[in-house]
Design a protein around this motif. Structure first.
Motif, short mmCIF file in Angstrom:
data_model
loop_
_atom_site.label_atom_id
_atom_site.label_comp_id
_atom_site.label_asym_id
_atom_site.label_seq_id
_atom_site.Cartn_x
_atom_site.Cartn_y
_atom_site.Cartn_z
N LYS A 1 0.83 -1.22 0.00
CA LYS A 1 0.00 0.00 0.00
C LYS A 1 0.86 1.26 0.00
N ARG A 2 2.07 1.15 0.54
CA ARG A 2 2.97 2.31 0.56
C ARG A 2 3.63 2.56 -0.80
N THR A 3 3.73 1.53 -1.64
CA THR A 3 4.48 1.66 -2.90
C THR A 3 3.58 1.61 -4.12
N MET A 4 2.37 2.14 -4.02
CA MET A 4 1.44 2.05 -5.15
C MET A 4 1.80 3.02 -6.26
N VAL A 5 1.59 2.57 -7.51
CA VAL A 5 1.82 3.41 -8.69
C VAL A 5 0.53 3.49 -9.50
#
Length: 188
Positions: free
Chosen positions: A73-77
Motif C-alpha cells: 500500500k505504501r508503494t502504489m503506482v
C-alpha cells in the motif's frame, strides 16, 4: 474519535484488493534445531489503475502477509489504461533475469498471463492483456519486471502534454502514418 478514524481507515482499505503471490518458508539452523520463518509477496490494487507490491517477513504466515500488504500500500503506482480495460501500447520490462513483454489486446481477450503477472493485472483492473515472461520464473523478479514495464506505460494525453500538442492532433498524425504505411506494405 478513535473509532471514527478506524472506520475511515477500514473504508479506505476496503477499496483495495490484495492477492498473495508467493510464500517462501526459510529455515535458520540454531543449536536446538531449525527455526522457521516465512516471507510473503503480496500485490495490492484498487482495480481502477493503481497497483503496488510488497514483501514481508515474519515467524508466522499471517504476520508476514500483513507486513507485505502494508508495504504494498505504501508503494502504489498509477498506470494509465485505455478505456479502463487494457494497456495503451506494447511494452517490455526487465528486472534482474526477469524479462516480460506486455501487449495491449482487443476487448474480450481476457488476461493471458502467468501466475505472478496475472495477480498484478487482476488487482490493477486490466481485463484484456497478453503477457509473456521471457526470463526467470522467480515470482519476485517477474513482479518487479512487470512493474518496470507498467511504469513505462504512457497515455496519449501525457505524450500530447509533453510535446505541447492536443490529443486529437497526436492521434490524427498516428492515423496518417498508418494509412501511409498500408499502401507501402501492399506494394511490397
Amino acid at each position: 474519535m478513535a473509532r471514527q478514524d478506524n472506520r475511515e481507515r477500514d473504508e479506505r482499505d476496503s477499496e483495495f484488493v490484495d492477492k498473495l503471490v508467493h510464500i517462501n518458508r526459510v529455515a535458520k539452523v540454531v543449536k536446538g534445531g531449525r527455526r522457521f520463518g516465512f516471507a510473503a509477496l503480496v500485490v495490492v490494487g484498487d482495480q481502477k489503475g493503481r497497483v503496488g507490491f510488497g514483501h514481508g517477513k515474519a515467524r508466522e504466515v499471517p504476520e508476514a502477509i500483513r507486513k507485505a500488504t502494508e508495504a504494498a500500500k505504501r508503494t502504489m503506482v498509477r498506470v494509465p489504461l485505455r478505456e479502463g480495460r487494457t494497456l495503451h501500447h506494447d511494452v517490455e520490462g526487465r528486472h534482474g533475469a526477469g524479462k516480460v513483454l506486455l501487449r495491449a489486446a482487443p476487448a474480450g481477450t481476457g488476461i493471458i498471463a502467468g501466475g505472478p503477472m496475472r495477480a498484478v493485472f487482476e488487482t490493477l483492473g486490466v481485463q484484456d492483456v497478453v503477457a509473456k515472461s521471457l526470463g526467470t520464473s522467480n515470482p519476485y523478479n517477474m513482479v518487479r519486471a512487470t512493474f518496470d514495464a507498467l511504469i513505462k506505460e504512457d497515455s496519449p494525453r501525457s505524450v500530447a502534454a509533453r510535446r505541447g500538442l492536443k490529443v486529437s492532433v497526436l492521434q490524427s498524425r498516428r492515423r496518417d502514418n498508418n494509412e501511409d504505411a498500408a499502401p507501402a506494405a501492399a506494394e511490397a
